[in-house]
Design an enzyme around this catalytic site. Structure first.
Site, PDB file in Angstrom:
ATOM      1  N   ILE A 138      59.174   0.861  27.824  1.00 57.57           N
ATOM      2  CA  ILE A 138      60.457   1.512  27.630  1.00 57.57           C
ATOM      3  C   ILE A 138      61.539   0.462  27.862  1.00 57.57           C
ATOM      4  O   ILE A 138      61.300  -0.557  28.500  1.00 57.57           O
ATOM      5  CB  ILE A 138      60.648   2.733  28.572  1.00 57.57           C
ATOM      6  N   ASP A 139      62.718   0.705  27.324  1.00 60.59           N
ATOM      7  CA  ASP A 139      63.782  -0.282  27.378  1.00 60.59           C
ATOM      8  C   ASP A 139      64.216  -0.583  28.806  1.00 60.59           C
ATOM      9  O   ASP A 139      64.026   0.226  29.721  1.00 60.59           O
ATOM     10  CB  ASP A 139      64.988   0.196  26.570  1.00 60.59           C
ATOM     11  N   ARG A 140      64.851  -1.727  28.958  1.00 61.42           N
ATOM     12  CA  ARG A 140      65.303  -2.187  30.274  1.00 61.42           C
ATOM     13  C   ARG A 140      66.156  -1.140  30.997  1.00 61.42           C
ATOM     14  O   ARG A 140      65.983  -0.908  32.188  1.00 61.42           O
ATOM     15  CB  ARG A 140      66.110  -3.481  30.098  1.00 61.42           C
ATOM     16  N   ARG A 239      67.188   6.412  20.421  1.00 62.38           N
ATOM     17  CA  ARG A 239      68.543   5.877  20.306  1.00 62.38           C
ATOM     18  C   ARG A 239      68.975   5.806  18.839  1.00 62.38           C
ATOM     19  O   ARG A 239      70.098   6.178  18.487  1.00 62.38           O
ATOM     20  CB  ARG A 239      68.620   4.515  20.975  1.00 62.38           C
TER      21      ARG A 239
END
Length: 302
Positions: A138-140, A239
């Site tokens: 998953i993204d930062r 997103r």
């Protein structure tokens, strides 16, 4: 060290050195090529040049491409919030701001550094030394549940579920605008943004199939609190999909509005629930990561 030598012909002149090299050696990024030029690994007519040098007919370009050296990844005693653990798998609640695996600029302080210490190095090796145990990421700035595999058999089992889209993955998010319908589905292929290769975008021509189901949990004056369930797992899927229907995620400066009335660090997105068939026992396991403090506070403010 790989050696690349070429003589510039008619029609290739007047182009910048770095741009020409990135086309000539497509396996290397332009930023990496610029770094090599700066370090003197690219010569034109046996002399070092700057990246913006304009090529001329009969120029001789010599590029000594350094051999790739995969850096070692050290175990680091970083506290982890463990949601589930047994001999085969580990599910953690990743905090905001933590990168999942090492990459240029982030070789320490990552989730991989932390799980190497926690699991004493007992992790699957299918994805190499930079991503031991990592099946998905998953993204930062996205928080929440993420599964880590401790052996190759577990890794293969979870990877098969990912490929078959049988993992139960639901997220919580806050988006701009008020969504009128109670629930909906976005079916739009996602690929690289043709205008900006660092971004993803809806790309029906060159993208891969992507499906996101969303449901409204609560409406506010200018925002909507939603749950998203992933059928596929493309990069930045939620997103990109929510932006494509006019409801970008709050705090998302890449795909949404750069300025918000709240002091946020990245998108308001949380991997809330993760359900999977245990790769060894076959038992269904479902783990939920509690909403982080910043998310709860934001809901109260709204």
């Amino acid at each position: 060290m790989e050696r690349f030598s070429y003589q510039i012909g008619v029609g290739e002149d007047e182009e910048r050195l770095d741009k020409w090299l990135s086309a000539a050696v497509p396996t290397l990024s332009r930023s990496y090529i610029q770094k090599c030029i700066k370090e003197g690994q690219v010569m034109v007519n046996e002399l070092p040049c700057k990246a913006n040098y304009r090529l001329r007919v009969d120029d001789e370009v010599l590029f000594q491409i350094p051999e790739a050296v995969e850096p070692s990844v050290e175990a680091e005693n970083i506290p982890l919030s463990v949601l589930y653990e047994d001999a085969d798998v580990l599910v953690v609640d990743k905090p905001k701001g933590m990168v999942v695996h090492p990459a240029p600029g982030h070789y320490s302080g990552t989730l991989v550094n932390a799980v190497l210490y926690h699991c004493k190095g007992q992790l699957s090796g299918i994805n190499g030394v930079l991503r031991p145990g990592i099946v998905h990421r998953i993204d930062r700035d996205t928080t929440g549940s993420l599964i880590v595999c401790k052996n190759d058999a577990a890794h293969r089992g979870i990877a098969e579920q990912l490929k078959a889209h049988s993992l139960n993955r639901s997220y919580r998010a806050i988006v701009h605008g008020v969504i009128e319908e109670n629930e909906g589905t976005v079916r739009a292929s996602i690929g690289r943004d043709e205008k900006d290769r660092k971004r993803m975008a809806v790309n029906e021509k060159n993208g891969k199939e992507a499906v996101t189901h969303y449901k409204v949990l609560e409406r506010f004056r200018d925002y909507t609190y939603i749950e998203c369930r992933l059928e596929t797992g493309r990069t930045h899927q939620i997103r990109v999909h929510m932006t494509s229907i006019g409801h970008p995620l709050l705090g998302d400066k890449i795909y949404g509005e750069r300025k918000t009335p709240f002091h946020l660090e990245g998108q308001t997105l949380h991997a809330y629930c993760l359900g999977f068939m245990h790769p060894a026992s076959g038992e269904y396991i479902e783990v939920k990561a509690p909403l982080p403090t910043y998310f709860l506070h934001l809901l109260e403010v709204l």
